[in-house]
Design an enzyme around this catalytic site. Structure first.
Site, PDB file in Angstrom:
ATOM      1  N   ASN A   9       2.700   6.637   0.746  1.00 56.41           N
ATOM      2  CA  ASN A   9       2.039   6.140  -0.469  1.00 56.41           C
ATOM      3  C   ASN A   9       0.582   6.596  -0.408  1.00 56.41           C
ATOM      4  O   ASN A   9      -0.209   6.035   0.339  1.00 56.41           O
ATOM      5  CB  ASN A   9       2.144   4.609  -0.507  1.00 56.41           C
ATOM      6  CG  ASN A   9       1.369   4.007  -1.655  1.00 56.41           C
ATOM      7  OD1 ASN A   9       0.955   4.720  -2.576  1.00 56.41           O
ATOM      8  ND2 ASN A   9       1.179   2.702  -1.609  1.00 56.41           N
ATOM      9  N   TRP A  10       0.266   7.613  -1.200  1.00 56.21           N
ATOM     10  CA  TRP A  10      -1.093   8.174  -1.135  1.00 56.21           C
ATOM     11  C   TRP A  10      -2.099   7.321  -1.909  1.00 56.21           C
ATOM     12  O   TRP A  10      -3.290   7.622  -1.899  1.00 56.21           O
ATOM     13  CB  TRP A  10      -1.096   9.613  -1.674  1.00 56.21           C
ATOM     14  CG  TRP A  10      -0.325  10.589  -0.844  1.00 56.21           C
ATOM     15  CD1 TRP A  10       0.438  10.308   0.260  1.00 56.21           C
ATOM     16  CD2 TRP A  10      -0.237  12.009  -1.029  1.00 56.21           C
ATOM     17  NE1 TRP A  10       0.998  11.467   0.767  1.00 56.21           N
ATOM     18  CE2 TRP A  10       0.595  12.529  -0.016  1.00 56.21           C
ATOM     19  CE3 TRP A  10      -0.765  12.896  -1.966  1.00 56.21           C
ATOM     20  CZ2 TRP A  10       0.904  13.883   0.097  1.00 56.21           C
ATOM     21  CZ3 TRP A  10      -0.462  14.252  -1.858  1.00 56.21           C
ATOM     22  CH2 TRP A  10       0.360  14.740  -0.824  1.00 56.21           C
ATOM     23  N   LYS A  11      -1.632   6.321  -2.617  1.00 54.85           N
ATOM     24  CA  LYS A  11      -2.496   5.444  -3.420  1.00 54.85           C
ATOM     25  C   LYS A  11      -3.437   6.287  -4.290  1.00 54.85           C
ATOM     26  O   LYS A  11      -3.058   7.350  -4.752  1.00 54.85           O
ATOM     27  CB  LYS A  11      -3.270   4.470  -2.510  1.00 54.85           C
ATOM     28  CG  LYS A  11      -2.358   3.738  -1.540  1.00 54.85           C
ATOM     29  CD  LYS A  11      -3.020   2.558  -0.896  1.00 54.85           C
ATOM     30  CE  LYS A  11      -2.098   1.987   0.160  1.00 54.85           C
ATOM     31  NZ  LYS A  11      -2.529   0.717   0.681  1.00 54.85           N
ATOM     32  N   HIS A  95       4.349  -2.955  -5.671  1.00 53.53           N
ATOM     33  CA  HIS A  95       3.485  -2.903  -4.492  1.00 53.53           C
ATOM     34  C   HIS A  95       2.513  -4.085  -4.538  1.00 53.53           C
ATOM     35  O   HIS A  95       2.093  -4.504  -5.616  1.00 53.53           O
ATOM     36  CB  HIS A  95       2.713  -1.574  -4.474  1.00 53.53           C
ATOM     37  CG  HIS A  95       1.986  -1.332  -3.187  1.00 53.53           C
ATOM     38  ND1 HIS A  95       0.764  -1.916  -2.927  1.00 53.53           N
ATOM     39  CD2 HIS A  95       2.314  -0.618  -2.086  1.00 53.53           C
ATOM     40  CE1 HIS A  95       0.369  -1.556  -1.711  1.00 53.53           C
ATOM     41  NE2 HIS A  95       1.292  -0.769  -1.170  1.00 53.53           N
ATOM     42  N   GLU A  97      -0.529  -4.312  -4.087  1.00 48.88           N
ATOM     43  CA  GLU A  97      -1.786  -4.036  -4.807  1.00 48.88           C
ATOM     44  C   GLU A  97      -1.559  -4.139  -6.320  1.00 48.88           C
ATOM     45  O   GLU A  97      -2.444  -4.571  -7.054  1.00 48.88           O
ATOM     46  CB  GLU A  97      -2.332  -2.655  -4.396  1.00 48.88           C
ATOM     47  CG  GLU A  97      -2.905  -2.710  -2.988  1.00 48.88           C
ATOM     48  CD  GLU A  97      -2.851  -1.415  -2.211  1.00 48.88           C
ATOM     49  OE1 GLU A  97      -2.686  -0.340  -2.821  1.00 48.88           O
ATOM     50  OE2 GLU A  97      -2.976  -1.474  -0.961  1.00 48.88           O
ATOM     51  N   GLU A 167       6.646  -5.510   3.154  1.00 46.40           N
ATOM     52  CA  GLU A 167       5.263  -5.216   3.513  1.00 46.40           C
ATOM     53  C   GLU A 167       4.464  -6.517   3.559  1.00 46.40           C
ATOM     54  O   GLU A 167       3.986  -6.991   2.513  1.00 46.40           O
ATOM     55  CB  GLU A 167       4.624  -4.306   2.466  1.00 46.40           C
ATOM     56  CG  GLU A 167       5.326  -2.971   2.303  1.00 46.40           C
ATOM     57  CD  GLU A 167       4.380  -1.927   1.754  1.00 46.40           C
ATOM     58  OE1 GLU A 167       4.125  -0.951   2.468  1.00 46.40           O
ATOM     59  OE2 GLU A 167       3.873  -2.097   0.637  1.00 46.40           O
ATOM     60  N   GLY A 173      -3.179  -1.929   5.214  1.00 47.55           N
ATOM     61  CA  GLY A 173      -4.531  -1.369   5.249  1.00 47.55           C
ATOM     62  C   GLY A 173      -5.486  -2.128   6.154  1.00 47.55           C
ATOM     63  O   GLY A 173      -6.692  -1.933   6.094  1.00 47.55           O
ATOM     64  N   SER A 213       0.255  -0.852   7.992  1.00 54.02           N
ATOM     65  CA  SER A 213      -0.449  -0.210   9.112  1.00 54.02           C
ATOM     66  C   SER A 213       0.488   0.526  10.078  1.00 54.02           C
ATOM     67  O   SER A 213       0.288   0.477  11.298  1.00 54.02           O
ATOM     68  CB  SER A 213      -1.323  -1.227   9.848  1.00 54.02           C
ATOM     69  OG  SER A 213      -2.305  -1.754   8.972  1.00 54.02           O
ATOM     70  N   GLY A 234       0.910   3.959   4.180  1.00 50.23           N
ATOM     71  CA  GLY A 234      -0.252   4.217   3.333  1.00 50.23           C
ATOM     72  C   GLY A 234      -1.217   5.161   4.026  1.00 50.23           C
ATOM     73  O   GLY A 234      -1.024   6.381   4.044  1.00 50.23           O
ATOM     74  N   GLY A 235      -2.242   4.592   4.654  1.00 49.64           N
ATOM     75  CA  GLY A 235      -3.320   5.385   5.260  1.00 49.64           C
ATOM     76  C   GLY A 235      -2.866   6.567   6.102  1.00 49.64           C
ATOM     77  O   GLY A 235      -3.369   7.688   5.943  1.00 49.64           O
TER      78      GLY A 235
HETATM   79  C1  PEP Z   1       1.086   0.696   1.754  1.00 55.13           C
HETATM   80  O1  PEP Z   1       0.283   1.221   1.022  1.00 55.13           O
HETATM   81  O2  PEP Z   1       2.178   0.358   1.293  1.00 55.13           O
HETATM   82  C2  PEP Z   1       0.740   0.482   3.149  1.00 55.13           C
HETATM   83  C3  PEP Z   1       1.624  -0.063   3.937  1.00 55.13           C
HETATM   84  O3  PEP Z   1      -0.518   0.881   3.556  1.00 55.13           O
HETATM   85  P1  PEP Z   1      -1.027   1.039   5.083  1.00 55.13           P
HETATM   86  O4  PEP Z   1      -0.001   1.861   5.817  1.00 55.13           O
HETATM   87  O5  PEP Z   1      -2.341   1.763   4.967  1.00 55.13           O
HETATM   88  O6  PEP Z   1      -1.149  -0.320   5.662  1.00 55.13           O
END
Ligand code: PEP
Length: 253
Positions: A9-11, A95, A97, A167, A173, A213, A234-235
């Site tokens: 997920n590049w957000k 998600h 967010e 999640e 994050g 994470s 994500g990251g």
């Molecule tokens: C996500 O965006 O769904 C996520 C899990 O982010 P991260 O891996 O950065 O915690």
């Protein structure tokens, strides 16, 4: 046996040019990868160029959100047929967010899930509790409500075409990851819920991904857990080397 899915997920990161570069780099690194599905979900503006970058590669394309209607007066929104023309196969829905910053409700998520399935997109449905909810021992209650909400009115034949991402919001994050045992326990709870709603055959087909994470340093121990069928990253998906390592750690998990 479910094939592991690792979705990035590049957000709201990467311009079109940067996205093309990252996708091209991943194509090179993942050209011989078998036995795991790699999905990348760039921002809408980069979907066409990423589609070009990953042509003739095993990498699959996904979007981060969509509207449920096919078309109409919905300023700023993107429809399922629009995603299909960019080559998307997956779409992340609900998600945390989107839920917390853009006030998406379980009802919205349910409309989007039904629409994605109607247009033959695989929804990656995100669920997960916040820290205060975990601390109040409400994890199962929250997750159950979100799963029931997202799957409302679906039959087993539809449900089996979905993917769930558990999640925990406190792990997204933050650098704080659920332990493999903590995550597996919630995954098992979700699996049992699916089993009671849709039967064994359907429940066993649904991939339940973990997100929060995930990094190369912790992916293998998470993915080795029996109920963890992949990861939503994500990251660490913004760096080709990290994402490659996470994908390779899923092989034989
Ligand atoms: C996500 O965006 O769904 C996520 C899990 O982010 P991260 O891996 O950065 O915690």
């Amino acid at each position: 046996m479910r094939t592991q899915i690792i979705a990035g997920n590049w957000k709201m990161h990467k311009t079109e040019e940067e996205a093309f570069q990252l996708a091209s780099d991943l194509k090179q690194r993942l050209k011989d990868v078998k036995g795991v599905k790699a999905v990348i979900c760039p921002p809408f503006t980069s979907l066409p160029s990423v589609k070009r970058a990953i042509e003739n590669s095993p990498i699959l394309l996904g979007a981060q959100n969509m509207h449920w209607e096919e078309k109409g007066a919905y300023t700023g929104e993107i429809s399922p047929p629009m995603l299909l023309t960019t080559g998307c196969k997956y779409v992340i829905l609900g998600h945390s967010e989107r839920r917390s910053l853009f006030f998406e409700t379980d009802e919205f998520v349910n409309l989007k899930v039904k629409s994605a399935l109607k247009f033959n997109l695989f929804p990656i449905i995100c669920v997960g509790e916040k820290l205060d909810q975990r601390e109040a021992n409400k994890t199962e209650e929250i997750v159950e409500n979100q799963v029931r909400g997202a799957f409302k009115d679906l039959g087993a034949q539809e449900a089996e075409r979905t993917v769930i991402a558990y999640e925990p919001v406190w792990a997204i994050g933050t650098g704080r990851t659920a332990t493999p045992q903590q995550a597996n326990k919630v995954h098992l709870f979700i699996r049992e819920l699916l089993l009671s709603e849709f039967g064994k055959e359907c429940a066993e087909k649904i991939n339940i991904l973990y997100g929060g994470s995930v990094k190369p340093e912790n992916s293998k121990e998470l993915l080795d857990m029996p109920e963890i069928d992949g990861a939503l990253v994500g990251g660490a998906s913004l760096d080709a080397e990290s994402f490659e390592k996470i994908i390779k750690s899923a092989i034989n998990s």
